[in-house]
Design an enzyme around this catalytic site. Structure first.
Site, PDB file in Angstrom:
ATOM      1  N   LYS A 102       1.812   1.972  -5.206  1.00  0.00           N
ATOM      2  CA  LYS A 102       2.374   1.415  -6.444  1.00  0.00           C
ATOM      3  C   LYS A 102       1.438   1.653  -7.627  1.00  0.00           C
ATOM      4  O   LYS A 102       1.890   1.973  -8.728  1.00  0.00           O
ATOM      5  CB  LYS A 102       2.618  -0.103  -6.275  1.00  0.00           C
ATOM      6  N   ASN A 113      -5.150 -10.493  -3.401  1.00  0.00           N
ATOM      7  CA  ASN A 113      -4.822  -9.870  -2.108  1.00  0.00           C
ATOM      8  C   ASN A 113      -4.398  -8.416  -2.332  1.00  0.00           C
ATOM      9  O   ASN A 113      -4.539  -7.578  -1.458  1.00  0.00           O
ATOM     10  CB  ASN A 113      -3.710 -10.651  -1.369  1.00  0.00           C
ATOM     11  N   GLN A 165       2.189  -6.083  -3.047  1.00  0.00           N
ATOM     12  CA  GLN A 165       2.717  -6.144  -1.672  1.00  0.00           C
ATOM     13  C   GLN A 165       4.013  -5.322  -1.562  1.00  0.00           C
ATOM     14  O   GLN A 165       4.207  -4.407  -2.340  1.00  0.00           O
ATOM     15  CB  GLN A 165       2.912  -7.598  -1.211  1.00  0.00           C
ATOM     16  N   GLY A 202      -4.396  -4.572  -3.736  1.00  0.00           N
ATOM     17  CA  GLY A 202      -5.413  -3.562  -4.041  1.00  0.00           C
ATOM     18  C   GLY A 202      -4.673  -2.313  -4.457  1.00  0.00           C
ATOM     19  O   GLY A 202      -4.013  -1.679  -3.636  1.00  0.00           O
ATOM     20  N   HIS A 203      -4.702  -2.004  -5.729  1.00  0.00           N
ATOM     21  CA  HIS A 203      -3.941  -0.862  -6.265  1.00  0.00           C
ATOM     22  C   HIS A 203      -4.923   0.213  -6.730  1.00  0.00           C
ATOM     23  O   HIS A 203      -5.765  -0.046  -7.581  1.00  0.00           O
ATOM     24  CB  HIS A 203      -3.044  -1.316  -7.420  1.00  0.00           C
ATOM     25  N   THR A 204      -4.775   1.386  -6.149  1.00  0.00           N
ATOM     26  CA  THR A 204      -5.736   2.451  -6.449  1.00  0.00           C
ATOM     27  C   THR A 204      -5.158   3.435  -7.445  1.00  0.00           C
ATOM     28  O   THR A 204      -4.024   3.877  -7.300  1.00  0.00           O
ATOM     29  CB  THR A 204      -6.078   3.228  -5.159  1.00  0.00           C
ATOM     30  N   ASP A 252       0.810  -1.228   0.000  1.00  0.00           N
ATOM     31  CA  ASP A 252       0.000   0.000   0.000  1.00  0.00           C
ATOM     32  C   ASP A 252       0.838   1.271   0.000  1.00  0.00           C
ATOM     33  O   ASP A 252       0.448   2.298   0.550  1.00  0.00           O
ATOM     34  CB  ASP A 252      -0.960   0.013   1.212  1.00  0.00           C
ATOM     35  N   LEU A 274       3.549  12.458   0.879  1.00  0.00           N
ATOM     36  CA  LEU A 274       4.240  13.501   1.642  1.00  0.00           C
ATOM     37  C   LEU A 274       3.215  14.463   2.236  1.00  0.00           C
ATOM     38  O   LEU A 274       3.360  14.933   3.363  1.00  0.00           O
ATOM     39  CB  LEU A 274       5.211  14.248   0.715  1.00  0.00           C
TER      40      LEU A 274
HETATM   41  P1  GDP Z   1      -0.709   0.171  -3.590  1.00  0.00           P
HETATM   42  O1  GDP Z   1      -1.292  -1.091  -3.080  1.00  0.00           O
HETATM   43  O2  GDP Z   1       0.754   0.269  -3.332  1.00  0.00           O
HETATM   44  O3  GDP Z   1      -1.047   0.451  -5.014  1.00  0.00           O
HETATM   45  O4  GDP Z   1      -1.381   1.362  -2.741  1.00  0.00           O
HETATM   46  P2  GDP Z   1      -2.954   1.490  -2.392  1.00  0.00           P
HETATM   47  O5  GDP Z   1      -3.650   1.958  -3.614  1.00  0.00           O
HETATM   48  O6  GDP Z   1      -3.467   0.273  -1.713  1.00  0.00           O
HETATM   49  O7  GDP Z   1      -2.898   2.608  -1.277  1.00  0.00           O
HETATM   50  C1  GDP Z   1      -2.385   3.871  -1.525  1.00  0.00           C
HETATM   51  C2  GDP Z   1      -3.515   4.890  -1.246  1.00  0.00           C
HETATM   52  O8  GDP Z   1      -2.970   6.187  -1.141  1.00  0.00           O
HETATM   53  C3  GDP Z   1      -4.524   4.977  -2.369  1.00  0.00           C
HETATM   54  O9  GDP Z   1      -5.790   5.285  -1.821  1.00  0.00           O
HETATM   55  C4  GDP Z   1      -4.014   6.142  -3.217  1.00  0.00           C
HETATM   56  O10 GDP Z   1      -5.062   6.794  -3.932  1.00  0.00           O
HETATM   57  C5  GDP Z   1      -3.463   7.032  -2.144  1.00  0.00           C
HETATM   58  N1  GDP Z   1      -2.310   7.860  -2.555  1.00  0.00           N
HETATM   59  C6  GDP Z   1      -1.273   7.533  -3.371  1.00  0.00           C
HETATM   60  N2  GDP Z   1      -0.367   8.523  -3.392  1.00  0.00           N
HETATM   61  C7  GDP Z   1      -0.822   9.497  -2.569  1.00  0.00           C
HETATM   62  C8  GDP Z   1      -0.309  10.762  -2.146  1.00  0.00           C
HETATM   63  O11 GDP Z   1       0.766  11.200  -2.527  1.00  0.00           O
HETATM   64  N3  GDP Z   1      -1.063  11.472  -1.255  1.00  0.00           N
HETATM   65  C9  GDP Z   1      -2.250  11.030  -0.784  1.00  0.00           C
HETATM   66  N4  GDP Z   1      -2.913  11.780   0.074  1.00  0.00           N
HETATM   67  N5  GDP Z   1      -2.771   9.828  -1.160  1.00  0.00           N
HETATM   68  C10 GDP Z   1      -2.054   9.075  -2.024  1.00  0.00           C
HETATM   69  P1  IMO Z   2      -0.809  -4.292  -2.175  1.00  0.00           P
HETATM   70  O1  IMO Z   2      -0.355  -4.868  -3.497  1.00  0.00           O
HETATM   71  C1  IMO Z   2      -0.868  -4.602   2.163  1.00  0.00           C
HETATM   72  C2  IMO Z   2      -0.809  -8.654   3.838  1.00  0.00           C
HETATM   73  C3  IMO Z   2      -2.033  -9.125   4.590  1.00  0.00           C
HETATM   74  C4  IMO Z   2      -1.396 -10.034   5.612  1.00  0.00           C
HETATM   75  C5  IMO Z   2      -0.268 -10.691   4.820  1.00  0.00           C
HETATM   76  C6  IMO Z   2      -0.617 -12.059   4.258  1.00  0.00           C
HETATM   77  O2  IMO Z   2      -2.119  -3.598  -2.247  1.00  0.00           O
HETATM   78  O3  IMO Z   2       0.278  -3.481  -1.569  1.00  0.00           O
HETATM   79  P2  IMO Z   2      -2.165 -12.825   2.232  1.00  0.00           P
HETATM   80  O4  IMO Z   2      -3.625 -12.613   1.995  1.00  0.00           O
HETATM   81  O5  IMO Z   2      -1.290 -12.257   1.168  1.00  0.00           O
HETATM   82  O6  IMO Z   2      -1.819 -14.236   2.546  1.00  0.00           O
HETATM   83  O7  IMO Z   2      -1.867 -11.989   3.590  1.00  0.00           O
HETATM   84  O8  IMO Z   2       0.019  -9.798   3.748  1.00  0.00           O
HETATM   85  N1  IMO Z   2      -1.060  -8.169   2.458  1.00  0.00           N
HETATM   86  C7  IMO Z   2      -1.026  -6.883   2.104  1.00  0.00           C
HETATM   87  N2  IMO Z   2      -0.867  -5.770   2.850  1.00  0.00           N
HETATM   88  N3  IMO Z   2      -0.997  -4.509   0.816  1.00  0.00           N
HETATM   89  C8  IMO Z   2      -1.120  -5.620   0.060  1.00  0.00           C
HETATM   90  O9  IMO Z   2      -1.084  -5.585  -1.282  1.00  0.00           O
HETATM   91  C9  IMO Z   2      -1.193  -6.875   0.702  1.00  0.00           C
HETATM   92  N4  IMO Z   2      -1.349  -8.140   0.283  1.00  0.00           N
HETATM   93  C10 IMO Z   2      -1.246  -8.914   1.353  1.00  0.00           C
HETATM   94  O10 IMO Z   2      -2.717  -8.039   5.188  1.00  0.00           O
HETATM   95  O11 IMO Z   2      -0.802  -9.288   6.642  1.00  0.00           O
HETATM   96 MG    MG Z   3      -2.830  -1.728  -1.830  1.00  0.00          MG
END
Ligand code: GDP
Ligand code: IMO
Ligand code: MG
Length: 443
Positions: A16, A38, A223, A40-42, A13, A331
């Site tokens: 990415k 597992n 991850q 979740g990319h936003t 999270d 940031l």
């Molecule tokens: P990922 O799994 O690495 O793709 O990240 P996620 O999408 O699960 O979580 C990142 C969250 O932060 C998402 O809701 C994005 O929209 C948000 N996000 C990404 N970059 C920024 C930033 O620079 N500032 C803020 N406030 N939110 C961000």
């Molecule tokens: P993205 O790609 C954050 C965590 C789970 C748990 C551990 C094992 O969005 O960054 P699993 O279901 O993979 O066997 O769970 O890994 N986990 C993540 N935490 N972002 C993720 O993906 C994750 N994918 C798995 O919360 O601690």
């Molecule tokens: Mg994520």
């Protein structure tokens, strides 16, 4: 020409999805190489918002080729559901989305086992996403798993019988419900197979052909480094190699055809699920970071645990990934603090540790050694020009560069694609094959 890996350098999270989406104009192909739904990319741009779980974040760019690599575990029902949601949102992917014949199939029985195990564990549970990721990789490594190509095998039902019996064995022990019959599973699998057939390819051939044709490939990690099954905070990890090395085994692209890596680092740290977290915060500061950063899981909606930036983690992630460049995200979430502590080392039994200890007990007992940085106390939201950043924010970025020994090339100041500072430097120009101008233009 450049084929580049995007990796998470903390515990997932990091943002990415946003960085992959931002970089797409410099690439022709985006490929996922490990994990499953597992992840979740936003992705956000203007008033659009999209969460992706299995499909590469490049899908939102018309014409971008997208691949789900052999290193993934793919739940056909989740994939078909995600495709339907994208279609409804107006995304068209005919002829540009490909799924590896060799990717492993994640079946409902894997998710049932994942849930039953977590429920039986009580306080010691991993806190998985309960999607069945661990059990699906176990079936793969135990050599009774099914790959996409196996869904067309004449002995499909026999193979399912073996797989289901192994899983039922453990489920019964955990007092889980009986699984559906092999015949019912086989019928369901054949239906999924017909629907997925047009996308199935030998993607290692496809990717290597595209490389020969001069196409540029972006590898989208899921991850983060500390969730890597080999290098992470075992056993609180996911079940795949989320570090950059996974890009080779998970796609069939050799290391000699990969030209660099970009690491994604959040300006602070979050973790979902159980496991050690030395720089974790409690109380109102954690609550503030969580609400300001909207730190709730994209996949499960769980509140994310929050803590300060941990340089021990970041240095270790750099050791494992050797990134050429860093994208520093969120940031803006630190805008309101008078002071911003950062963890520079750990104290354990009177000793100072600069490197991440390998065992769980040490990680659990490690105390963070904090250094306090001055806050900037003004809004950085949406800043595009580096010179507009307050000096204290620039000092924070400098500190991170010094710790990682790599340039911070992107500073993300909001969730949207357009809210990003891009710092042109030699490494970034090389990694984007001279197409950095397009990235800046389409930001
Ligand atoms: P990922 O799994 O690495 O793709 O990240 P996620 O999408 O699960 O979580 C990142 C969250 O932060 C998402 O809701 C994005 O929209 C948000 N996000 C990404 N970059 C920024 C930033 O620079 N500032 C803020 N406030 N939110 C961000
Ligand atoms: P993205 O790609 C954050 C965590 C789970 C748990 C551990 C094992 O969005 O960054 P699993 O279901 O993979 O066997 O769970 O890994 N986990 C993540 N935490 N972002 C993720 O993906 C994750 N994918 C798995 O919360 O601690
Ligand atoms: Mg994520």
């Amino acid at each position: 020409m450049a084929n580049v890996v995007i990796v998470g350098m903390q515990l997932g999270d990091e943002g990415k999805g946003k960085i992959v989406d931002l970089l797409c104009p410099a690439f022709d192909v985006v490929v996922r190489y490990q994990g499953g739904h597992n992840a979740g990319h936003t992705v956000r741009f203007r008033d659009q918002h999209c969460s992706l779980h299995l499909i590469p974040s490049g899908i939102l760019h018309a014409g971008m080729l997208c691949v789900l690599g052999n290193g993934m575990v793919v739940a056909p029902d989740a994939l078909l559901g995600e495709l339907a949601r994208l279609y409804e949102a107006g995304v068209r992917f005919d002829g540009r989305l490909f799924l590896s014949n060799r990717a492993h199939v994640l079946l409902p029985c894997h998710a049932e086992l994942d849930k039953a195990r977590e429920e039986s564990q009580g306080a010691g549970k991993i806190g998985t996403t309960s999607r069945g990721i661990g059990p699906a990789y176990e079936s793969k490594v135990s050599r009774f798993g099914l790959r996409m190509v196996d869904l067309f095998a004449p002995d499909l039902e026999e193979r399912l019988r073996l797989l289901l019996s192994r899983i039922q064995h453990e489920l019964t022990h955990l007092k889980g419900e009986p699984l559906a019959s092999p015949a019912a599973y086989a019928d369901q699998c054949r239906e999924w197979a017909e629907r997925l057939k047009p996308s199935l390819r030998d993607t290692e051939q496809l990717l290597n052909t595209w490389i020969r044709e001069g196409k540029d490939i972006l590898f989208e990690g899921a991850q983060g480094a500390l969730l890597d099954v080999d290098h992470g905070t075992y056993p609180y990890v996911t079940s795949s190699n989320s570090t950059a090395g996974g890009a080779c085994t998970g796609t069939g692209v050799p290391p000699t055809r990969i030209h660099g890596a970009i690491g994604v680092l959040k300006a602070y740290t979050t973790r979902v699920g159980g496991g050690p977290f030395p720089s974790e915060l409690a109380g109102s500061t954690a609550d503030f970071l969580r609400s300001r950063g909207n730190e709730f899981g994209t996949t499960t909606g769980r509140p994310r645990r929050c803590g300060w930036f941990d340089a021990v983690v970041a240095r270790y992630a750099q050791l494992l990934n050797g990134v050429d460049s860093v994208a520093l995200t969120k940031l803006d979430v630190l805008d309101d603090f008078d002071e911003i502590p950062v963890c520079v080392s750990y104290k354990l039994h009177g000793e100072t540790l600069r490197n991440l200890p390998p065992d769980r007990r040490s990680l659990e007992a490690a105390e963070p050694v904090l250094r306090t940085m001055k806050g900037w106390k003004c809004s950085t939201v949406g800043i595009l020009d580096e010179t507009e950043l307050p000096q204290e924010a620039r000092d924070y970025v400098d500190f991170i560069e010094q710790e990682i020994e790599a340039p911070v090339s992107f500073i993300s100041t909001g969730p949207r694609r357009e809210e990003t500072i891009i710092r042109e430097n030699e490494s970034l120009v090389r990694l984007t094959s001279g197409r950095l101008g397009r990235v800046i233009e389409q930001r």
